[in-house]
Design a protein around this motif. Structure first.
Motif, PDB file in Angstrom:
ATOM      1  N   PHE A   1       0.836  -1.206   0.000  1.00 18.42           N
ATOM      2  CA  PHE A   1       0.000   0.000   0.000  1.00 18.42           C
ATOM      3  C   PHE A   1       0.872   1.258   0.000  1.00 18.42           C
ATOM      4  CE2 PHE A   1      -1.950   3.326   2.720  1.00 18.42           C
ATOM      5  CZ  PHE A   1      -3.027   3.680   1.899  1.00 18.42           C
ATOM      6  N   LEU A   2       1.861   1.282   0.899  1.00 20.92           N
ATOM      7  CA  LEU A   2       2.731   2.458   0.987  1.00 20.92           C
ATOM      8  C   LEU A   2       4.036   2.088   1.683  1.00 20.92           C
ATOM      9  CD1 LEU A   2       2.900   5.526   0.445  1.00 20.92           C
ATOM     10  CD2 LEU A   2       2.001   5.894   2.749  1.00 20.92           C
ATOM     11  N   SER A   3       5.141   2.261   0.992  1.00 23.57           N
ATOM     12  CA  SER A   3       6.466   2.091   1.591  1.00 23.57           C
ATOM     13  C   SER A   3       7.441   3.022   0.884  1.00 23.57           C
ATOM     14  CB  SER A   3       6.944   0.637   1.485  1.00 23.57           C
ATOM     15  OG  SER A   3       7.147   0.264   0.140  1.00 23.57           O
ATOM     16  N   TYR A   4       8.252   3.694   1.655  1.00 19.79           N
ATOM     17  CA  TYR A   4       9.264   4.659   1.226  1.00 19.79           C
ATOM     18  C   TYR A   4       8.662   5.892   0.557  1.00 19.79           C
ATOM     19  CZ  TYR A   4      12.894   7.129  -1.238  1.00 19.79           C
ATOM     20  OH  TYR A   4      13.691   8.124  -1.729  1.00 19.79           O
ATOM     21  N   THR A   5       7.845   5.728  -0.469  1.00 21.13           N
ATOM     22  CA  THR A   5       7.317   6.857  -1.237  1.00 21.13           C
ATOM     23  C   THR A   5       6.559   7.823  -0.325  1.00 21.13           C
ATOM     24  OG1 THR A   5       7.079   5.435  -3.166  1.00 21.13           O
ATOM     25  CG2 THR A   5       5.876   7.525  -3.190  1.00 21.13           C
ATOM     26  N   THR A   6       6.858   9.099  -0.469  1.00 24.11           N
ATOM     27  CA  THR A   6       6.181  10.129   0.309  1.00 24.11           C
ATOM     28  C   THR A   6       5.050  10.734  -0.512  1.00 24.11           C
ATOM     29  OG1 THR A   6       8.171  10.656   1.581  1.00 24.11           O
ATOM     30  CG2 THR A   6       6.455  12.342   1.490  1.00 24.11           C
ATOM     31  N   CYS A   7       3.848  10.678   0.046  1.00 27.22           N
ATOM     32  CA  CYS A   7       2.686  11.283  -0.587  1.00 27.22           C
ATOM     33  C   CYS A   7       1.770  11.796   0.513  1.00 27.22           C
ATOM     34  CB  CYS A   7       1.959  10.279  -1.496  1.00 27.22           C
ATOM     35  SG  CYS A   7       1.168   8.932  -0.603  1.00 27.22           S
TER      36      CYS A   7
END
Length: 577
Positions: A487-493
């Protein structure tokens, strides 16, 4: 090194040879005589670690490691040890003697450069050599030149920011650059490793942005906390399986030419104070899933009990623990250079990993829940107990948290594994395309892409402490959260974290405080807390965040404080940019 800051460089040693087919483990304390071997230039994923204490007595325990196929050893000498007392006076006796001994049993050597020499008066003791980079570079160049042809790997520092006086990543980047330039000048074949403590991938990210880009050849991490979590909380294995993918996602964003470089766990371990059975589980899980996600080497800390733990595969008297036997049999089953086929789900719940063994496919599996579950293989298979080697022929097996090896498995499982290998690794479903993930603490505890560290143990806690909600004071990690890495890892949003909460039955004043992994600071950040209103209604605490960077540094992405309140549900939502 855990519990110690090295004031000398440390040698990473690779001992390579063919694996004995006999079960490991004479339980004697005397030194073993290793066969004459030639170093293997290809690193095996099966490595082993050493404390500073044990680096001085390899002969007492290293042969036992080599006996079960552990040929990549991390020892503790080199670098500044060649220039210990006075600047400019070099003595190579310690380094050369230790390398010679290990080469005699098939060793190749790498060096981890760490600490300051005794004569350094320019820098703060226990910190980085920021005021003496020319002298640091001279040392690196001398060591790389002297060991040319014998040494390949040069790791920069031991788990920073530990041992740096908490220096920012920008300072560490300066040391990485100086090391890379000096090592390559003296030995173009040298490989330079950039390091970070735990799974502090954000620290590596910051170092690359600060100038380290292009100045390293491999990455090292020490994810003790993540391993401890998955051992204690069955069903959380995707936390560990996400380490390499998250590193590669970071490299793809910040330094694309390095996206496929080796990733080495130069330390990882599990304290036997928590039980030999749990250490055995930990060692099989660490190596099996490390290999499955493509780690170049896993170097267990440590071979023999030393100055930490006890974490050794053998104790101070050189007596093997069950984990030692189990790991040796894993090497026997899948080989020192394993061929990973892929993963499967047994009963749609329990993770299994299939490798191509010498005599056919080998399944390594264990239960992803604390309650045993019967597995029907549909045909007779051979079930091997890793610590004892006992083999049972059966078509059905009561799978528990204790790992097993299975041979003679149905072809359909191998086919499934091959198909799954390129798919997202699941954690209760595939949330790679989801808009939000959540967990609810109602009469039925439900995780939908958002997980608590308590895993399946939380259900009993909900009943005991919170009824149809999560009590803030409940133990076992229920206030600690990890989002599905797909779902979400490392990437910043931009994201929004919401929690439906209310005060306890006594209406005691309470605040809900959030702490989350961020791109700023040293890993985690706390925004303003939410003051829970004085009423009997459920209220929604909301935080809109634009600097989250979920990498699982300390085995969690965010957490709430303990307090006199109830939590009904928690949701993480991706917002439009």
């Amino acid at each position: 090194m855990k519990n110690a800051i090295m004031i000398s460089a440390m040698i990473l040693l690779s001992v390579m040879s063919a694996m004995s087919e006999e079960p490991p483990a004479k339980e004697a304390g005397e030194a073993k005589t290793a066969p004459a071997l030639k170093p293997d230039p290809v690193m095996s994923p099966f490595g082993i670690g050493s404390s500073a204490l044990r680096s001085r007595d390899h002969v007492k325990w290293m042969p036992q490691m080599a006996e079960i196929g552990l040929r990549d050893l991390r020892a503790c000498t080199g670098g500044w040890a060649a220039e210990p007392e006075k600047q400019g006076e070099w003595s190579w006796t310690t380094i050369d003697d230790r390398i010679a001994y290990l080469e005699s049993i098939g060793v190749t050597c790498g060096i981890i450069l760490n600490g300051l020499p005794k004569w350094n008066t320019k820098d703060q003791k226990g910190g980085l050599p920021l005021n003496s980079l020319p002298e640091w570079g001279e040392m690196v160049g001398k060591v790389a030149e002297h060991t040319k042809g014998r040494v390949k790997y040069f790791e920069v520092w031991n788990e920073p920011p530990n041992g740096t006086k908490n220096a920012p990543a920008s300072d560490y980047a300066k040391v990485v650059i100086a090391t890379y330039d000096a090592a390559k000048k003296s030995n173009p074949d040298a490989l330079v490793g950039m390091a970070a403590k735990s799974a502090h991938i954000s620290y590596l990210d910051q170092a690359i942005k600060a100038g380290a880009k292009g100045h390293y050849d491999y990455i090292t991490l020490h994810p003790y906390e993540i391993l401890g979590t998955i051992v204690k909380h069955p069903g959380t294995e995707p936390m560990y399986m996400s380490i390499a993918p998250t590193v590669r996602k970071m490299l793809a964003a910040q330094d694309p030419t390095k996206v496929n470089i080796p990733i080495i766990l130069t330390e990882i371990g599990f304290d036997t104070k928590h039980g030999n059975d749990n250490q055995t589980r930990a060692v099989i899980m660490a190596y099996t899933m490390g290999i499955a996600q493509g780690l170049a080497c896993i170097q267990w800390f440590e071979g023999m009990d030393g100055d930490s733990g006890p974490l050794g595969l053998i104790d101070v008297k050189a007596k093997p623990r069950p984990a030692y036997h189990a790991l040796g049999r894993l090497v026997q089953q899948i080989g020192r250079h394993p061929n990973y086929i892929g993963w499967i789900m047994l009963n749609e719940k329990h993770y299994g990993f299939i490798f191509q063994g010498e005599k056919g496919p080998v399944l390594v599996t264990w239960a992803a829940s604390s309650k045993p579950d019967e597995i029907d293989f549909g045909q007779n298979v051979q079930i091997i107990d890793p610590p004892t080697g006992k083999t049972t022929d059966a078509a059905k097996y009561k799978l528990s948290m204790a790992p097993i090896f299975v041979t003679g498995i149905p072809d359909k499982l191998v086919t499934q594994a091959k198909e799954n290998k390129v798919k997202p690794f699941p954690w209760g479903g595939d949330y790679s395309g989801a808009k939000s993930v959540s967990v609810t603490f109602t009469d039925k505890y439900v995780e939908k892409g958002l997980h608590t560290m308590a895993a399946d143990t939380i259900a009993a806690d909900v009943v005991a402490y919170g009824g149809n909600a999560r009590a803030g004071e409940v133990p076992k990690g229920g206030n600690v959260f990890y989002v599905d890495p797909n779902f979400l890892s490392y990437t910043t949003c931009p994201i929004e974290i919401t929690a439906v909460v209310k005060r306890n039955e006594k209406n005691d004043p309470a605040k809900l405080t959030l702490e989350y992994e961020s791109t700023t600071g040293n890993g985690y950040k706390k925004p303003e807390p939410y003051e829970i209103p004085e009423n009997k209604e459920w209220n929604t605490a909301t935080w809109k965040i634009d600097d989250a960077q979920f990498v699982g540094t300390w085995a969690f992405n965010f957490r709430f404080n303990a307090g006199k309140f109830l939590v009904q549900s928690v949701t993480v939502t991706k917002l439009d940019k």
